[in-house]
Design an enzyme around this catalytic site. Structure first.
Site, mmCIF file in Angstrom:
data_model
loop_
_atom_site.group_PDB
_atom_site.id
_atom_site.type_symbol
_atom_site.label_atom_id
_atom_site.label_comp_id
_atom_site.label_asym_id
_atom_site.label_seq_id
_atom_site.Cartn_x
_atom_site.Cartn_y
_atom_site.Cartn_z
ATOM 1 N N LYS A 163 0.757 -1.250 0.110
ATOM 2 C CA LYS A 163 -0.015 -0.062 0.017
ATOM 3 C C LYS A 163 0.862 1.438 -0.078
ATOM 4 O O LYS A 163 0.587 2.206 -0.684
ATOM 5 C CB LYS A 163 -0.940 -0.075 1.118
ATOM 6 N N LYS B 59 -5.861 -16.204 -11.222
ATOM 7 C CA LYS B 59 -7.215 -16.508 -10.547
ATOM 8 C C LYS B 59 -7.787 -15.192 -10.975
ATOM 9 O O LYS B 59 -7.595 -14.127 -11.360
ATOM 10 C CB LYS B 59 -6.947 -16.276 -9.009
ATOM 11 N N LYS C 56 -7.581 -12.020 -9.080
ATOM 12 C CA LYS C 56 -6.484 -11.296 -9.217
ATOM 13 C C LYS C 56 -6.196 -10.597 -10.613
ATOM 14 O O LYS C 56 -5.236 -9.871 -10.821
ATOM 15 C CB LYS C 56 -5.034 -12.323 -9.243
#
Ligand code: TRP
Length: 338
Positions: A115, A197, A200
């Site tokens: 982040k 996936k 993702k």
């Protein structure tokens, strides 16, 4: 007996729409767990403030995530479905736990480092202590099982560290929380573009959302990558073809899957037909959930009742835990001397 039931807790971020990966990876587990355990499922609205300080959309997002989860089968009568910000005890426990958390370990957290990279302009202390708040969520109910994906493993490991530190310093109050998955249900939900996936994927067209309308579902499925088909009997499947079979196994009948497996093995498969079939089976799977979620979202009174009922159950459990915490920490100045 109710008293003996293990306690389950998980948090759902109110950012983003639920997709098929969330459904098979998480929500389906919640729905099964609510039958067996004492469950607390929480919308993590406070966590969302660490990255989304603008709260204009918060109410809509909270309503949407609740509606979608209920439409998938979460039952407010069985589990406690609540909002993090409605249970003030969370913030109190978070404060105490912050004194047990070391800056060094927080700075090493993978999600924190990610982040920081993504939002260099807003590296706030809440971001740093995100795992502390998450620990407070979990142990506020003295939960043992936390149904989460692999991406949350490190947060859970930190939660166990904080728990052990607390118990060691102040006395045994909390059980160690562990990630929980039904072993036989570790399903992979591949994206429609043949890479990785569904959750993702960066490619919006590769992800099927539970809010997608029928036409969009068909369009996305029909765009999935294929080729001219195998030329030799019993060839291995390329990844992107294997993924289409994987998705089909989630929503189509065994007969349908077997038919296309046979067609693949003997090189008569027509991917256009296979995708048409998959698209229809997806529509059959997703559309009732979408419609139910829409109906719930439009019923603000019902959502209010759900949140109030959930918060009441959560507060009851939180209050009992906080009594034990204050007692253990020696913050009970009016109690008689032991
Ligand atoms: N961090 C979790 C996520 O990103 C959400 C979450 C918040 C959570 N509090 C929790 C998960 C408590 C499990 C338990 O998905």
């Amino acid at each position: 007996m109710d008293m003996q039931k293990k306690i389950v807790m998980s948090g759902i971020r109110p950012t983003g729409f639920l997709h098929l990966g969330n459904y098979f990876g998480a929500v389906k587990n919640y729905v099964r767990m609510q039958e067996e355990f004492e469950c607390y499922f929480m919308v993590a609205d406070l966590h969302s403030l660490t990255t989304h300080p603008d709260t204009k959309e918060l109410k809509t997002n909270v309503h949407r995530v609740l509606s979608e989860n209920i439409a998938c089968g979460l039952d407010p009568d069985k589990a406690s479905l609540y909002c993090q910000s409605h249970v003030y005890e969370t913030s109190e426990l978070y404060l105490y736990l912050n004194m047990l958390a070391y800056i060094g370990e927080l700075e090493k957290t993978v999600t924190f480092k990610d982040k920081v990279r993504q939002h260099p302009e807003n590296i706030n202390a809440g971001l740093l202590t995100y795992p502390v708040l998450q620990t407070a969520d979990i142990i506020l109910h003295r939960a043992s099982y936390v149904p989460v994906g692999k991406d949350q493993e490190q947060h859970l490991e930190m939660a166990r560290n904080f728990v052990n530190r607390f118990n060691h310093r102040y006395g045994d109050v909390f059980p160690e929380p562990h990630a929980f998955n039904y072993g036989d249900e570790l399903v992979k939900v591949p994206g429609l573009d043949g890479t990785g996936k569904m959750s993702k994927s960066e490619n919006q067209l590769a992800t099927l959302y539970l809010s997608d309308d029928d036409e969009l579902i068909r369009k996305k499925v029909m765009k999935a990558k294929t080729d001219n088909g195998p030329t030799e009997p019993n060839s291995p499947k390329p990844d992107y073809i294997d993924n289409i079979f994987g998705l089909m196994k989630l929503v189509s009948s065994a007969e349908v899957v077997n038919k296309f497996e046979r067609d693949y093995s003997n090189c008569t498969i027509r991917y256009g037909n296979m995708k048409k079939q998959l698209a229809e089976d997806m529509v059959t799977f997703i559309s009732p959930i979408r419609e139910k979620a829409e109906a719930i979202r439009n019923d603000e009174q019902y959502l209010k009742e759900v949140m109030e009922m959930g918060a009441e159950k959560a507060r009851k459990s939180a209050k009992a835990t906080m009594e034990l915490v204050r007692q253990a920490m020696g913050l009970n100045y009016f109690a008689p001397n032991p």
